[in-house]
Structure formats: C-alpha cells, structure tokens
Design a protein around this motif. Structure first.
Motif, PDB file in Angstrom:
ATOM      1  N   LEU A   1      38.792   1.123  34.355  1.00 20.94           N
ATOM      2  CA  LEU A   1      39.986   0.795  35.121  1.00 20.94           C
ATOM      3  C   LEU A   1      39.983   1.533  36.465  1.00 20.94           C
ATOM      4  N   ALA A   2      40.750   0.988  37.405  1.00 21.64           N
ATOM      5  CA  ALA A   2      40.797   1.548  38.753  1.00 21.64           C
ATOM      6  C   ALA A   2      41.327   2.981  38.726  1.00 21.64           C
ATOM      7  N   ASP A   3      40.630   3.881  39.417  1.00 21.94           N
ATOM      8  CA  ASP A   3      40.982   5.298  39.387  1.00 21.94           C
ATOM      9  C   ASP A   3      42.411   5.555  39.837  1.00 21.94           C
ATOM     10  N   ASP A   4      42.866   4.828  40.846  1.00 19.28           N
ATOM     11  CA  ASP A   4      44.181   5.133  41.400  1.00 19.28           C
ATOM     12  C   ASP A   4      45.324   4.724  40.488  1.00 19.28           C
ATOM     13  N   GLY A   5      45.035   3.973  39.420  1.00 21.46           N
ATOM     14  CA  GLY A   5      46.086   3.574  38.492  1.00 21.46           C
ATOM     15  C   GLY A   5      46.417   4.631  37.461  1.00 21.46           C
ATOM     16  N   PHE A   6      45.511   5.600  37.290  1.00 23.39           N
ATOM     17  CA  PHE A   6      45.682   6.589  36.225  1.00 23.39           C
ATOM     18  C   PHE A   6      46.890   7.483  36.463  1.00 23.39           C
ATOM     19  N   GLN A   7      47.217   7.739  37.711  1.00 23.24           N
ATOM     20  CA  GLN A   7      48.330   8.638  38.018  1.00 23.24           C
ATOM     21  C   GLN A   7      49.667   8.112  37.499  1.00 23.24           C
ATOM     22  N   LEU A   8      49.756   6.818  37.251  1.00 22.56           N
ATOM     23  CA  LEU A   8      50.991   6.247  36.725  1.00 22.56           C
ATOM     24  C   LEU A   8      51.294   6.744  35.315  1.00 22.56           C
ATOM     25  N   ALA A   9      50.276   7.234  34.623  1.00 22.64           N
ATOM     26  CA  ALA A   9      50.454   7.664  33.231  1.00 22.64           C
ATOM     27  C   ALA A   9      51.463   8.789  33.095  1.00 22.64           C
ATOM     28  N   THR A  10      51.556   9.635  34.105  1.00 26.44           N
ATOM     29  CA  THR A  10      52.455  10.791  34.036  1.00 26.44           C
ATOM     30  C   THR A  10      53.618  10.678  35.018  1.00 26.44           C
ATOM     31  N   ALA A  11      53.769   9.525  35.636  1.00 31.40           N
ATOM     32  CA  ALA A  11      54.864   9.336  36.591  1.00 31.40           C
ATOM     33  C   ALA A  11      56.206   9.431  35.865  1.00 31.40           C
ATOM     34  N   PRO A  12      57.231   9.993  36.499  1.00 28.14           N
ATOM     35  CA  PRO A  12      58.541  10.139  35.847  1.00 28.14           C
ATOM     36  C   PRO A  12      59.087   8.831  35.304  1.00 28.14           C
ATOM     37  N   GLU A  13      58.901   7.740  36.043  1.00 33.11           N
ATOM     38  CA  GLU A  13      59.425   6.459  35.569  1.00 33.11           C
ATOM     39  C   GLU A  13      58.704   5.971  34.310  1.00 33.11           C
ATOM     40  N   THR A  14      57.436   6.343  34.178  1.00 29.24           N
ATOM     41  CA  THR A  14      56.688   5.969  32.977  1.00 29.24           C
ATOM     42  C   THR A  14      57.209   6.728  31.767  1.00 29.24           C
ATOM     43  N   VAL A  15      57.403   8.023  31.925  1.00 32.39           N
ATOM     44  CA  VAL A  15      57.931   8.839  30.827  1.00 32.39           C
ATOM     45  C   VAL A  15      59.334   8.365  30.445  1.00 32.39           C
ATOM     46  N   THR A  16      60.137   8.028  31.432  1.00 28.40           N
ATOM     47  CA  THR A  16      61.485   7.527  31.155  1.00 28.40           C
ATOM     48  C   THR A  16      61.423   6.237  30.345  1.00 28.40           C
ATOM     49  N   GLN A  17      60.521   5.347  30.702  1.00 32.52           N
ATOM     50  CA  GLN A  17      60.374   4.094  29.964  1.00 32.52           C
ATOM     51  C   GLN A  17      59.983   4.350  28.515  1.00 32.52           C
ATOM     52  N   ILE A  18      59.060   5.274  28.299  1.00 29.28           N
ATOM     53  CA  ILE A  18      58.615   5.605  26.946  1.00 29.28           C
ATOM     54  C   ILE A  18      59.787   6.104  26.107  1.00 29.28           C
ATOM     55  N   LEU A  19      60.557   7.019  26.667  1.00 29.48           N
ATOM     56  CA  LEU A  19      61.686   7.586  25.933  1.00 29.48           C
ATOM     57  C   LEU A  19      62.765   6.533  25.670  1.00 29.48           C
ATOM     58  N   GLU A  20      62.993   5.637  26.616  1.00 28.77           N
ATOM     59  CA  GLU A  20      63.986   4.583  26.420  1.00 28.77           C
ATOM     60  C   GLU A  20      63.550   3.616  25.317  1.00 28.77           C
ATOM     61  N   GLU A  21      62.276   3.296  25.271  1.00 28.31           N
ATOM     62  CA  GLU A  21      61.779   2.417  24.210  1.00 28.31           C
ATOM     63  C   GLU A  21      61.913   3.080  22.845  1.00 28.31           C
ATOM     64  N   PHE A  22      61.654   4.366  22.783  1.00 27.95           N
ATOM     65  CA  PHE A  22      61.798   5.099  21.530  1.00 27.95           C
ATOM     66  C   PHE A  22      63.244   5.068  21.057  1.00 27.95           C
ATOM     67  N   ARG A  23      64.180   5.301  21.976  1.00 27.62           N
ATOM     68  CA  ARG A  23      65.593   5.251  21.612  1.00 27.62           C
ATOM     69  C   ARG A  23      65.993   3.850  21.158  1.00 27.62           C
ATOM     70  N   ALA A  24      65.485   2.831  21.834  1.00 25.27           N
ATOM     71  CA  ALA A  24      65.808   1.452  21.465  1.00 25.27           C
ATOM     72  C   ALA A  24      65.298   1.132  20.065  1.00 25.27           C
ATOM     73  N   ALA A  25      64.122   1.644  19.725  1.00 26.62           N
ATOM     74  CA  ALA A  25      63.566   1.419  18.386  1.00 26.62           C
ATOM     75  C   ALA A  25      64.468   2.030  17.327  1.00 26.62           C
ATOM     76  N   GLN A  26      64.915   3.241  17.560  1.00 26.42           N
ATOM     77  CA  GLN A  26      65.788   3.914  16.603  1.00 26.42           C
ATOM     78  C   GLN A  26      67.120   3.181  16.474  1.00 26.42           C
ATOM     79  N   GLU A  27      67.666   2.738  17.593  1.00 23.10           N
ATOM     80  CA  GLU A  27      68.922   2.011  17.559  1.00 23.10           C
ATOM     81  C   GLU A  27      68.790   0.674  16.838  1.00 23.10           C
ATOM     82  N   ALA A  28      67.598   0.086  16.889  1.00 22.14           N
ATOM     83  CA  ALA A  28      67.351  -1.193  16.208  1.00 22.14           C
ATOM     84  C   ALA A  28      67.148  -1.011  14.706  1.00 22.14           C
ATOM     85  N   GLY A  29      67.011   0.238  14.266  1.00 22.56           N
ATOM     86  CA  GLY A  29      66.843   0.503  12.844  1.00 22.56           C
ATOM     87  C   GLY A  29      65.440   0.844  12.417  1.00 22.56           C
ATOM     88  N   ALA A  30      64.571   1.117  13.385  1.00 27.31           N
ATOM     89  CA  ALA A  30      63.191   1.498  13.051  1.00 27.31           C
ATOM     90  C   ALA A  30      63.181   2.958  12.603  1.00 27.31           C
TER      91      ALA A  30
END
Length: 213
Positions: free
Chosen positions: A146-175
């Motif tokens: 994969l393109a080298d310049d795309g890797f920095q997105l892995a630790t971007a604040p918006e990426t971490v926020t998305q991960i945490l929001e998905e986790f919360r949504a899973a719990q709220e859905a009953g997972a």
C-alpha cells in the motif's frame, strides 16, 4: 435488487473472529454482487496495557494461544488457520492499532482493505506477529504494497474516534462479544462464530424476501 448488507463487528485479536471472517468472506464471493460486508471495530482490549514482567506475560500469553488450536478444530476446516505463539513478540497491548491500520487501508479502497484485513489475521494467528506494534504494522503495510503516505491515517485522531464510536455502537446494539453480525436496518444482532450454513440460510431468506417483497 439491492445487495444484502451485513455489518460485522470484529476484533483482530479474537480467534473466533478469524473463523467468522473466513466463512463470511467466502460467502461474499459465493453470492457475488448480492452480499456486502461492512467490517466495524469491536475492542477486546480497548486500553493500552503495560507489562511489569514482560517475560512472564509472554509465557502466559503463549500458553493461552494453545487454545487457538481448539478454535481451529471446532472450525472443522471451515475457518482460520492457527499456530501456537512461537515468537518473542507480544503480548499485544491493545486492539486499537490493528483497527487503525485496517481503517487506513479502507480509505485507499475496498481491495486495499481486503488485503490488509486478511494480512492482519494471518500475521497474528499464524505468524506470531504482534499486531499492536507500530513497527510490525508498518512492515505489514509495506508487505501488502500500500501507498506509504496512507499509513499515517492509522493513528490519526479521527481514525481513533471512529474506532471508539463503532465499539460503542456495537455495545448499544447488544453485542456482548464478537464476532457479531447485524443485517443493515435490522436491530437484531447475532453474536458468535456460527457455521456457514446459518449465515447462508440468513442470506437466502433475506434475498427471497427482497425478490417477493
């Protein structure tokens, strides 16, 4: 007719999720164009752990990884391939880094995501590589091509926020655990790595209803 769209909550550190991934991705190919999978984050280890005695923690983790062979056996050839942890890396400190890399790959397109998704699972469960390590993840990124310049997105604040929001949504859905699968637009959620036959019946019923509805 629109494709059947499943939301799949999963964690790259979960052996049962590896089994579910193999089954669901195979069905996605089998029902080409009629089934779509959207992979979302669930965090078995949401906090970053530190180890006061790394050697003892690694040995405990190595012992735990023996249970993966039971997961493989219960998959009956219809799941992931596992190996008892054999390297001096780990244990993994957090679930978040691997999800960050998969999210970064998704930005580059569905093919990039599919490659990284599979690579993360195989690296962890088959190659004993610590996928919470930034060094390991950077190496996997390059291995997938994969393109080298795309890797920095892995630790971007918006990426971490998305991960945490998905986790919360899973719990709220009953997972209460993972893997957890939800038909888009349906509040019901199925938890557990179920046989391919169960997923196939679910897909067939949904497609039949769409055709007759």
């Amino acid at each position: 007719m629109s494709a059947v769209r499943f939301v799949v909550y999963s964690d790259y550190l979960c052996p049962w999720c590896f089994n579910a991934s193999v089954r669901l991705r195979r069905l996605e190919a089998e029902y080409e164009g009629d089934v779509e999978l959207e992979w979302r984050s669930y965090l078995l280890r949401p906090e970053t752990r530190t180890f006061s005695d790394p050697a003892a923690s690694l040995e405990k983790f190595r012992k735990y990884s023996e249970s993966w062979l039971k997961v493989q056996a219960e998959g009956e050839g219809d799941g992931g391939t596992f190996q008892v942890w054999s390297s001096d890396e780990g244990p993994p400190a957090s679930s978040i880094p691997a999800h960050g890399v998969s999210k970064a790959a998704r930005v580059l397109g569905p093919e990039a995501f599919d490659l990284m998704h599979e690579r993360l699972l195989r690296a962890y469960f088959l190659e004993s590589r610590d996928i919470s390590s930034a060094t390991v993840l950077a190496s996997l990124w390059k291995e997938v091509g994969l393109a080298d310049d795309g890797f920095q997105l892995a630790t971007a604040p918006e990426t971490v926020t998305q991960i945490l929001e998905e986790f919360r949504a899973a719990q709220e859905a009953g997972a209460t655990g993972v893997p957890a699968v939800q038909l888009e637009g349906n509040p019901a959620i199925i938890v557990g790595a179920h046989p391919s036959s169960l997923y196939r019946r679910w897909i067939d019923r949904t497609l039949d209803r769409a055709q007759t509805g």
